[in-house]
Design a protein around this motif. Sequence first.
Motif, mmCIF file in Angstrom:
data_model
loop_
_atom_site.group_PDB
_atom_site.id
_atom_site.type_symbol
_atom_site.label_atom_id
_atom_site.label_comp_id
_atom_site.label_asym_id
_atom_site.label_seq_id
_atom_site.Cartn_x
_atom_site.Cartn_y
_atom_site.Cartn_z
ATOM 1 N N VAL A 13 -11.783 4.948 7.470
ATOM 2 C CA VAL A 13 -11.814 3.480 7.832
ATOM 3 C C VAL A 13 -10.482 3.215 7.896
ATOM 4 O O VAL A 13 -10.052 2.446 8.929
ATOM 5 N N ILE A 14 -9.446 3.285 7.071
ATOM 6 C CA ILE A 14 -8.020 3.004 7.244
ATOM 7 C C ILE A 14 -7.382 3.330 8.586
ATOM 8 O O ILE A 14 -6.803 2.642 9.358
ATOM 9 N N GLY A 15 -7.675 4.737 8.901
ATOM 10 C CA GLY A 15 -7.423 5.377 10.154
ATOM 11 C C GLY A 15 -7.840 4.647 11.439
ATOM 12 O O GLY A 15 -7.523 4.931 12.499
ATOM 13 N N TRP A 17 -9.255 1.180 11.610
ATOM 14 C CA TRP A 17 -9.207 -0.201 11.767
ATOM 15 C C TRP A 17 -7.570 -0.556 12.139
ATOM 16 O O TRP A 17 -6.880 0.152 11.202
ATOM 17 N N PRO A 18 -7.440 -1.057 13.164
ATOM 18 C CA PRO A 18 -6.228 -1.120 13.775
ATOM 19 C C PRO A 18 -5.095 -1.828 12.780
ATOM 20 O O PRO A 18 -4.009 -1.365 12.546
ATOM 21 N N GLU A 19 -5.536 -2.990 12.082
ATOM 22 C CA GLU A 19 -4.757 -3.587 11.218
ATOM 23 C C GLU A 19 -4.207 -2.634 9.996
ATOM 24 O O GLU A 19 -3.028 -2.866 9.315
ATOM 25 N N LEU A 20 -5.301 -1.989 9.455
ATOM 26 C CA LEU A 20 -5.124 -1.013 8.388
ATOM 27 C C LEU A 20 -4.319 0.158 8.852
ATOM 28 O O LEU A 20 -3.423 0.515 8.062
ATOM 29 N N ALA A 21 -4.682 0.711 10.089
ATOM 30 C CA ALA A 21 -3.660 1.834 10.351
ATOM 31 C C ALA A 21 -2.084 1.431 10.664
ATOM 32 O O ALA A 21 -1.460 2.392 10.185
ATOM 33 N N GLN A 25 0.857 3.363 8.632
ATOM 34 C CA GLN A 25 1.960 3.931 9.672
ATOM 35 C C GLN A 25 3.144 3.142 9.231
ATOM 36 O O GLN A 25 4.279 3.983 9.244
ATOM 37 N N ASP A 26 3.278 1.938 8.725
ATOM 38 C CA ASP A 26 4.345 1.449 7.920
ATOM 39 C C ASP A 26 4.741 1.784 6.693
ATOM 40 O O ASP A 26 5.316 1.288 5.983
ATOM 41 N N ASP A 27 4.200 2.891 6.348
ATOM 42 C CA ASP A 27 4.250 3.499 4.871
ATOM 43 C C ASP A 27 3.873 2.485 3.785
ATOM 44 O O ASP A 27 4.643 2.340 2.648
ATOM 45 N N LYS A 28 2.820 1.623 3.867
ATOM 46 C CA LYS A 28 2.207 0.800 3.235
ATOM 47 C C LYS A 28 0.662 1.125 2.869
ATOM 48 O O LYS A 28 -0.082 0.298 2.998
ATOM 49 N N LEU A 29 0.437 2.402 2.496
ATOM 50 C CA LEU A 29 -0.738 2.908 2.401
ATOM 51 C C LEU A 29 -1.580 2.077 1.173
ATOM 52 O O LEU A 29 -2.650 1.707 1.263
ATOM 53 N N ALA A 30 -0.928 1.924 0.153
ATOM 54 C CA ALA A 30 -1.357 1.123 -0.993
ATOM 55 C C ALA A 30 -1.743 -0.252 -0.667
ATOM 56 O O ALA A 30 -2.910 -0.702 -0.993
#
Length: 175
Positions: A13-15, A17-21, A25-30
Amino acid sequence: MMHEILIIDGYNVIGNWPELAQLKQDDKLADARDELLAQLAEFRKYEDAEIILVFDAMYVPGITQRYDQYNLQVVWTQEDETADSYIEKMAGKLQNRLTQVTVVTSDQAEQWTIFSRGAVRISSREFKMVIQRAKAEIARDVRHYRDTDLRRSSPWDSQQMLSLAKLRDDLTQND
């Protein structure tokens, strides 16, 4: 009445959904995981379904755990277990005549396995639309209750209130 269980492949899902992806990508996975949890918690309050959110241990090795947060079950797989294999196993275990399991993933191989277990699947992008629809319904319900409350203490009659509501709707559609 059938019990509904929603099993969600968190990183899929994270990958998708554009805002989560973008957060990933900005190294803010948490932050992406937290935002997903917040959106699912809001959705859970509106929909009466059990939600199991599954994350691979591949991004956070050694974290194998389960916990409940925001009335959701969050599962981190073991290091040598993928989210896909965990989800497939759980779908087969939980699906029965009284329980409908729906899996949220865009992984094609996993989708075929889910179908063979009798579960239903929805892609991550389709699920985003389901979430957006639920948010719109929540907003509409809030507006209805707010308007109802205003009417109770309003000096205007119902015809005047209908005219004002129509005017408000016309103005918001033109934005």
